[in-house]
Structure formats: C-alpha cells, structure tokens
Design a protein around this motif. Structure first.
Motif, short mmCIF file in Angstrom:
data_model
loop_
_atom_site.label_atom_id
_atom_site.label_comp_id
_atom_site.label_asym_id
_atom_site.label_seq_id
_atom_site.Cartn_x
_atom_site.Cartn_y
_atom_site.Cartn_z
N ILE A 1 0.85 -1.20 0.00
CA ILE A 1 0.00 0.00 0.00
C ILE A 1 0.88 1.25 0.00
O ILE A 1 0.66 2.19 -0.77
N LYS A 2 1.90 1.23 0.84
CA LYS A 2 2.81 2.37 0.93
C LYS A 2 3.52 2.60 -0.40
O LYS A 2 3.62 3.75 -0.87
N GLU A 3 4.00 1.54 -1.01
CA GLU A 3 4.71 1.66 -2.29
C GLU A 3 3.80 2.20 -3.39
O GLU A 3 4.19 3.08 -4.16
N ASP A 4 2.55 1.70 -3.44
CA ASP A 4 1.61 2.15 -4.47
C ASP A 4 1.26 3.63 -4.30
O ASP A 4 1.16 4.37 -5.28
N ILE A 5 1.06 4.04 -3.05
CA ILE A 5 0.73 5.44 -2.79
C ILE A 5 1.88 6.36 -3.15
O ILE A 5 1.71 7.40 -3.79
N GLN A 6 3.09 5.98 -2.75
CA GLN A 6 4.25 6.82 -3.05
C GLN A 6 4.52 6.90 -4.56
O GLN A 6 4.94 7.95 -5.07
N LYS A 7 4.21 5.82 -5.27
CA LYS A 7 4.35 5.83 -6.73
C LYS A 7 3.38 6.83 -7.35
O LYS A 7 3.74 7.60 -8.25
N LEU A 8 2.13 6.82 -6.88
CA LEU A 8 1.14 7.76 -7.40
C LEU A 8 1.56 9.21 -7.12
O LEU A 8 1.40 10.08 -7.98
N LEU A 9 2.11 9.46 -5.94
CA LEU A 9 2.56 10.81 -5.61
C LEU A 9 3.72 11.25 -6.52
O LEU A 9 3.75 12.39 -6.99
N ARG A 10 4.63 10.34 -6.77
CA ARG A 10 5.78 10.68 -7.62
C ARG A 10 5.36 10.98 -9.06
O ARG A 10 6.03 11.72 -9.77
N ASN A 11 4.24 10.41 -9.48
CA ASN A 11 3.80 10.57 -10.87
C ASN A 11 2.98 11.83 -11.11
O ASN A 11 2.61 12.13 -12.24
N ILE A 12 2.70 12.58 -10.05
CA ILE A 12 1.93 13.82 -10.22
C ILE A 12 2.82 14.85 -10.93
O ILE A 12 3.91 15.15 -10.47
N GLN A 13 2.32 15.37 -12.04
CA GLN A 13 3.09 16.36 -12.81
C GLN A 13 2.64 17.79 -12.52
O GLN A 13 3.44 18.65 -12.21
N ALA A 14 1.34 18.04 -12.65
CA ALA A 14 0.78 19.37 -12.38
C ALA A 14 -0.32 19.20 -11.33
O ALA A 14 -1.29 18.50 -11.56
N TRP A 15 -0.15 19.83 -10.19
CA TRP A 15 -1.05 19.61 -9.06
C TRP A 15 -2.41 20.25 -9.28
O TRP A 15 -2.51 21.42 -9.66
N THR A 16 -3.47 19.46 -9.05
CA THR A 16 -4.85 19.93 -9.12
C THR A 16 -5.52 19.67 -7.77
O THR A 16 -4.91 19.08 -6.87
N MET A 17 -6.79 20.07 -7.63
CA MET A 17 -7.50 19.85 -6.38
C MET A 17 -7.55 18.37 -6.00
O MET A 17 -7.45 18.00 -4.84
N GLU A 18 -7.73 17.52 -7.00
CA GLU A 18 -7.77 16.08 -6.73
C GLU A 18 -6.44 15.61 -6.13
O GLU A 18 -6.41 14.80 -5.20
N ASP A 19 -5.34 16.14 -6.66
CA ASP A 19 -4.02 15.77 -6.15
C ASP A 19 -3.80 16.31 -4.74
O ASP A 19 -3.20 15.63 -3.90
N TYR A 20 -4.27 17.53 -4.48
CA TYR A 20 -4.16 18.09 -3.13
C TYR A 20 -4.91 17.22 -2.12
O TYR A 20 -4.43 16.95 -1.02
N ARG A 21 -6.11 16.79 -2.50
CA ARG A 21 -6.91 15.94 -1.61
C ARG A 21 -6.21 14.62 -1.34
O ARG A 21 -6.16 14.14 -0.21
N PHE A 22 -5.68 14.03 -2.40
CA PHE A 22 -4.99 12.75 -2.27
C PHE A 22 -3.78 12.90 -1.34
O PHE A 22 -3.60 12.11 -0.40
N PHE A 23 -2.96 13.91 -1.58
CA PHE A 23 -1.77 14.13 -0.77
C PHE A 23 -2.14 14.36 0.69
O PHE A 23 -1.48 13.86 1.61
N CYS A 24 -3.20 15.12 0.90
CA CYS A 24 -3.66 15.42 2.26
C CYS A 24 -4.01 14.15 3.02
O CYS A 24 -3.70 14.00 4.20
#
Length: 296
Positions: free
Chosen positions: A141-164
């Motif tokens: 789970i940790k690896e999958d989440i960190q992979k998704l975070l690393r793949n964010i190119q341009a931050w949007t509201m959806e990305d802010y929510r996910f990171f939060c």
C-alpha cells in the motif's frame, strides 16, 4: 443519467424561459430542439454561454443534472473524512464496499481504494496500540501510494486531496520538497473559493507533521500561506487553526505567553461544538508542552 440538453430543458421550462430567449445567437432553433431532446451534444463553450443566460454556475448545473447528488469526488472525500476523523473503522470498511458498489467502473478507483485501505490500516493499528503511525501500513500500500505521488506532474484539487489523505506516508525528509512544489502551485488557487477548504486542510495537516518532526523552519513557511487563505468570513473555522499554529510557533520560539493564546483557540473550537478538532488541538499542544517540559 439524462443528457445535458434534457437538464437544460428542465431548468428552462421551470423558470418560464422561452427557447428563443435562451438560445438566440448560441444555437439554431432546430439544433436547440434536438439538443433538449438529448439527441445532440454541444461544446463546453456553448454550454457556458447558455448557463450564463440563466444565470447559473457550472457547479450548480451539475448538481441539478445529477438529481441533487454530490459528485463522485465530493461524496468520496466527505465520507472518508467523516469516518476517518471519527476513527470509525467499521464505517470505513462498509464505505469501501459502498464505493465499489456505487462506482464500480470509476477511473479513480485505484487511488481512492488505496486511501481507504491506508486509513483502515492506520485505525486497525491505532485500536491495537493507541498510536497512528505511517510505518505500520502494508508495504505494498505504501509503495503504491508513493508511486502515485511521484507521478503527479501538475497539481490539481484532486491531487491536493490525495496528498492530504496520505501525507503520513511521505518521508519527513521529502516533505520540504513536496511543500516547495505545492506552495508554488497553491497560489494559483487563491481566488478559487471552492478549493480553499481543501487547501486549508492540506496546510493544517502539513503544519502538524512538520512541527512534530522538529522542522519548525519549514512549518513557518506554511504559516503565511494559511493566513492568506483564511481571511474571508466563510473561512473562520480554518482561521482559528491559523491562530492556533501561530501560537504554537511562537511557543516553540520560547514565548510562553503563547500558551494562553493556543488554549483560547481550543476553547473556540469547543464553543462552536467542534469537539473533535478541540481534542486534536489540545493533544497537539499537550505533546509539545510535554516535550518542552512546560506546565500548561
């Protein structure tokens, strides 16, 4: 779900607006008739022109179009926030099944299921030990989440929510770099009212993690941004958090008079019946005082 044109027709007829009043210089009479029957689509640009004639904001139109239901994103984040903040493990597990049932083919299913699984892992450990620590989460789970975070190119509201929601899994030494990127992009949303609660929550969670990780210098960089995003009257809840963290920073710099200011913000949460937030703030203050060996 009905076509946009059918929803437009429903709004138009309910408001007693004639077709020629709504569509003149936007759509031809024949195309408008077919559009309202759900037989033709139009561009987003033309839809905005039509909505402007009512007038009506896009968010309200979509809410009506979904028969007065929240969007998938709004429903997901309000639900996971409610159950997660109240440490309701049973409700979170049920929510996962409800989500899969309601949105079985969602394009966002992977990252949203990861957020639920992460919170479930946290709460399971919390009930067993009384602590919530990111390191207790399943490695996959940790690896999958960190992979998704690393793949964010341009931050949007959806990305802010996910990171939060998954911030606890971010290595503390990576936090300054993440917030450097975030603070550069967040400024673009300073006039986007619907996004301010998301950004404020992200900043509050970031302040908490940085302060507890003894990264006061980095936390101080976030404080003025939280100040800028909480100046409007409809941001009073987040404004109280700003003054709470302002007091904590002052306390950590050696000003013991700030204890009273921090306690006052906690009392404000209680007076407004935000008991959960009062407890969280009180716990943060007590841990800081304990580490500094200061009496409250």
């Amino acid at each position: 779900m009905r076509n946009f044109g059918e929803t437009i027709r429903h709004i138009r007829t309910n408001r007693g607006i004639k077709q020629n009043e709504l569509y003149t210089d936007i759509l031809s009479k024949s195309y408008a008739i077919q559009f309202e029957k759900g037989l033709h689509d139009i561009s987003f640009y033309l839809l905005l022109q039509i909505l402007d004639r009512f007038p009506m904001e896009v968010d309200e139109f979509l809410y009506l179009h979904r028969d007065y239901q929240e969007s998938e994103s709004s429903w997901f984040y309000s639900s996971i926030g409610k159950f997660g903040n109240h440490n309701d493990l049973a409700a979170l597990k049920k929510f996962k099944q409800d989500y899969l049932s309601k949105y079985p083919n969602s394009e966002h299913q992977e990252e949203r299921l990861l957020q639920i699984d992460f919170r479930v892992e946290q709460l399971t450990f919390y009930y067993a030990t009384g602590e919530i620590v990111g390191g207790t989460v399943e490695p996959q789970i940790k690896e999958d989440i960190q992979k998704l975070l690393r793949n964010i190119q341009a931050w949007t509201m959806e990305d802010y929510r996910f990171f939060c929601n998954v911030m606890d899994l971010v290595d503390i030494f990576d936090m300054p770099q993440y917030f450097k990127l975030l603070l550069n992009s967040i400024d673009q949303y300073k006039d986007f009212e619907d996004g301010k609660p998301i950004i404020c929550t992200l900043l509050i969670n970031g302040m908490t993690k940085l302060i507890f990780s003894n990264m006061l210098e980095e936390a101080v960089k976030i404080l003025p941004v939280l100040n800028d995003f909480t100046k409007e009257i409809n941001q009073m809840f987040y404004r109280n958090y700003y003054f709470f963290f302002k007091a904590l920073v002052s306390l950590l710099k050696g000003n013991q008079d700030a204890i009273a200011k921090a306690n006052r913000t906690i009392e404000i949460f209680r007076d407004l019946e935000y008991e959960f937030h009062a407890e969280i703030a009180d716990r943060i203050l007590k841990e800081i005082l304990s580490e500094a060996d200061i009496q409250n």
